[in-house]
Design an enzyme around this catalytic site. Structure first.
Site, short mmCIF file in Angstrom:
data_model
loop_
_atom_site.label_atom_id
_atom_site.label_comp_id
_atom_site.label_asym_id
_atom_site.label_seq_id
_atom_site.Cartn_x
_atom_site.Cartn_y
_atom_site.Cartn_z
N TYR A 98 88.46 15.21 31.90
CA TYR A 98 87.50 15.77 32.86
C TYR A 98 86.09 15.82 32.28
O TYR A 98 85.11 15.71 33.00
CB TYR A 98 87.96 17.15 33.36
CG TYR A 98 89.02 17.01 34.43
CD1 TYR A 98 88.67 16.94 35.77
CD2 TYR A 98 90.37 16.88 34.09
CE1 TYR A 98 89.62 16.76 36.76
CE2 TYR A 98 91.34 16.71 35.07
CZ TYR A 98 90.95 16.66 36.40
OH TYR A 98 91.89 16.46 37.38
N GLU A 140 97.65 20.28 38.17
CA GLU A 140 98.28 19.17 37.43
C GLU A 140 99.23 19.72 36.36
O GLU A 140 100.33 19.19 36.16
CB GLU A 140 97.19 18.26 36.86
CG GLU A 140 96.55 17.44 37.99
CD GLU A 140 95.15 16.90 37.72
OE1 GLU A 140 94.73 16.88 36.55
OE2 GLU A 140 94.47 16.51 38.70
C1 HEM Z 1 91.96 9.32 42.21
C2 HEM Z 1 88.91 13.04 42.65
C3 HEM Z 1 88.73 13.50 37.84
C4 HEM Z 1 91.04 9.29 37.46
C5 HEM Z 1 91.16 10.29 42.73
C6 HEM Z 1 90.94 10.49 44.14
C7 HEM Z 1 90.08 11.53 44.26
C8 HEM Z 1 89.75 11.98 42.93
C9 HEM Z 1 89.55 12.11 45.55
C10 HEM Z 1 91.59 9.68 45.26
C11 HEM Z 1 92.94 10.29 45.57
C12 HEM Z 1 93.71 9.49 46.60
O1 HEM Z 1 93.54 9.74 47.79
O2 HEM Z 1 94.48 8.63 46.23
C13 HEM Z 1 88.63 13.49 41.38
C14 HEM Z 1 87.78 14.63 41.09
C15 HEM Z 1 87.72 14.77 39.73
C16 HEM Z 1 88.54 13.71 39.18
C17 HEM Z 1 87.10 15.47 42.13
C18 HEM Z 1 86.96 15.78 38.90
C19 HEM Z 1 86.69 17.00 39.31
C20 HEM Z 1 89.33 12.39 37.33
C21 HEM Z 1 89.38 12.07 35.91
C22 HEM Z 1 90.01 10.86 35.81
C23 HEM Z 1 90.36 10.43 37.15
C24 HEM Z 1 88.86 12.97 34.81
C25 HEM Z 1 90.29 10.04 34.56
C26 HEM Z 1 89.39 9.72 33.71
C27 HEM Z 1 91.48 8.95 38.71
C28 HEM Z 1 92.25 7.75 38.97
C29 HEM Z 1 92.55 7.77 40.33
C30 HEM Z 1 91.93 8.96 40.88
C31 HEM Z 1 92.66 6.71 37.96
C32 HEM Z 1 93.38 6.72 41.09
C33 HEM Z 1 92.54 5.84 41.80
C34 HEM Z 1 92.64 4.35 41.70
O3 HEM Z 1 92.57 3.77 40.62
O4 HEM Z 1 92.68 3.81 42.78
N1 HEM Z 1 90.42 11.21 42.03
N2 HEM Z 1 89.07 12.97 40.21
N3 HEM Z 1 89.94 11.38 38.03
N4 HEM Z 1 91.31 9.65 39.87
FE1 HEM Z 1 90.30 11.36 40.01
#
Ligand code: HEM
Ligand code: FAD
Length: 394
Positions: A98, A140
């Protein structure tokens, strides 16, 4: 809860932040992947970066979260947080990351806003980011804690590969080590890691369908333009070992007795098959209406199993729409005005299929009397509906 100091700053700047997100997002990812190329090896989907669905989802959800806090100071948008937390845990995301996202996202915001990024503005958005991050980290941790093991991915051996419809293959895996297995809830998915042409790993989610106890079975449609599914269809063979996550996902069948309406299009049958299997195993007396739309009978994934399960349930019926003339109960796209649906006021509906199909169907279901809050859906990609369509909350 948002502090009294930050609230007015967020109120004043949410418009400009929301407007600038499309410009901020590419810079954020460029800077993050430059510093951390390993995040494209097994964590982020390269295709969702290229087709633009995921970038907007992540940054956009922070603005949507802020907007929720302004309107409802005492609550969090639980549905959005839950969906994101399930997706994150299916990818094995850990809390330390994060700060990585924070650093690069706020760097991009500061660069884009220039002088407008005053210390007050940055501090207020920092607060929103960490409120959301902390809520996600907590969820998580809870989701990881519910698993039967503490590993993110475990090796599974492919034991059978079966053609079940045009361009659709069912893959059955058995554990390749002695990691304890979490029993999935029907409707949940796993992330499968696949090594692609240039040697990096790409993760994709697939819904679990009924299998022998202790196995993992998924039904996969090949996307000819895709990076992973052509490899799974053509290059992965019986005996090969793949890394598969524990099961996650919150679009699952409720334990109630209300009438159910289960609607799918194309490969969207996978969660519906799992729901029907559970209902059949429980000997459910629930009133169940299954609706399916497809190009043709030959392209309908899981046709035989759906017909068998519907036949085995005492109060179930199935209605189909096929684009190919003469193949379904109805011709063309799903159109509920063509059927006489007897909708109970507490009916629960589940939908899975392409977004335009689900958007159209949701309106039709509401017209037929299904309450909006009882309509659930699974999207086979980053969810851009939940975040950006306030009408959906009706
Ligand atoms: C997917 C928000 C932090 C990695 C998502 C999605 C949202 C989101 C809205 C799409 C979910 C869906 O409908 O499938 C956030 C927010 C964060 C955060 C608000 C911080 C407050 C992180 C961090 C990482 C990360 C720290 C890793 C470094 C991912 C990955 C996906 C994802 C790999 C899958 C998407 C793909 O590759 O298509 N996140 N996220 N996120 N997030 Fe986060
Ligand atoms: P990807 O490589 O992800 O490509 C997807 C699309 O992105 C392509 O069609 C292409 O048009 C576009 N794209 C790629 N590169 C570019 C580019 N450079 N520019 C523009 N566009 C580009 N699938 C199933 O078959 N069965 C299931 O049960 C299932 N369950 C799922 C459950 C969940 C919760 C989720 C999120 C997804 C599920 N999916 C399921 C979908 C699956 O995860 C994959 O997204 C899908 O199979 C496509 O994967 P792919 O790697 O072949 O395509």
């Amino acid at each position: 809860m948002l502090s009294e100091k930050s609230r007015p700053v967020i109120e004043q700047t949410i418009g400009v932040i929301a407007e600038r997100i499309p410009a901020i997002t590419p810079e954020f990812y460029k800077s993050m992947f430059n510093a951390r190329p390993d995040l494209l090896d097994g964590m982020f989907s390269r295709s969702n970066q290229k087709n633009g669905t995921q970038p907007q989802a992540l940054a956009g959800s922070i603005a949507a979260f802020a907007s929720h806090l302004l309107k409802n100071p005492d609550s969090y948008p639980d549905e959005v947080l839950s969906r994101v937390a399930h997706k994150h845990t299916s990818l094995g995301l850990l809390p330390d990351e994060y700060s990585t996202v924070h650093e690069h996202l706020f760097g991009a915001i500061a660069a884009d806003l220039g002088d407008a990024a005053t210390p007050e503005v940055v501090a207020a958005w920092d607060e929103v980011y960490w409120l959301m991050a902390d809520a996600l980290i907590k969820l998580e941790k809870g989701l990881y804690g519910q698993q039967a093991n503490d590993v993110m991915f475990a090796p599974f051996k492919l034991i059978s590969k079966e053609d079940i419809a045009k361009d659709v293959i069912a893959f059955e895996f058995e554990p390749a080590d002695d990691t304890p297995l979490t029993r999935p809830i029907p409707g949940q998915y796993v992330t499968i890691q696949v090594k692609v042409k240039d040697g990096i790993r790409q993760p994709r989610q697939f819904t679990l369908v009924p299998s022998q106890e202790g196995h993992r079975r998924v039904v996969i449609r090949k996307d000819p333009q895709g990076e992973v599914t052509p490899i799974l269809h053509e290059d992965i063979n019986e005996g090969d070992i793949l890394e598969i996550s524990n099961p996650y996902g919150d679009v699952v069948l409720d334990e109630g007795h209300s009438a159910l309406l289960l609607a799918s299009a194309g490969i969207g049958t996978t969660p519906i098959v799992s729901f029907l299997d559970r209902l059949a195993k429980e000997g459910s007396q629930r009133k169940v209406t299954v609706l399916h739309a497809d190009h043709s009978l030959g392209r309908w994934p899981g046709r035989q199993i759906m017909e068998r399960l519907v036949d085995s349930l005492p109060n179930a019926q199935m209605i189909t729409w096929m684009e190919t003339p003469g193949e379904g109960d109805h011709e063309g796209f799903m159109d509920l005005s063509e059927v006489d649906l007897d909708v109970d006021e507490d009916t629960t509906a589940f939908m899975c299929g392409p977004l335009p199909f689900m958007k159209g169907l949701r309106s039709q279901l509401i017209e037929k009397g299904v309450p909006g809050r009882n309509i659930h859906y699974e999207i086979f990609g980053p969810d851009q509906w939940m975040l950006h369509d306030e009408a959906r909350q009706a």
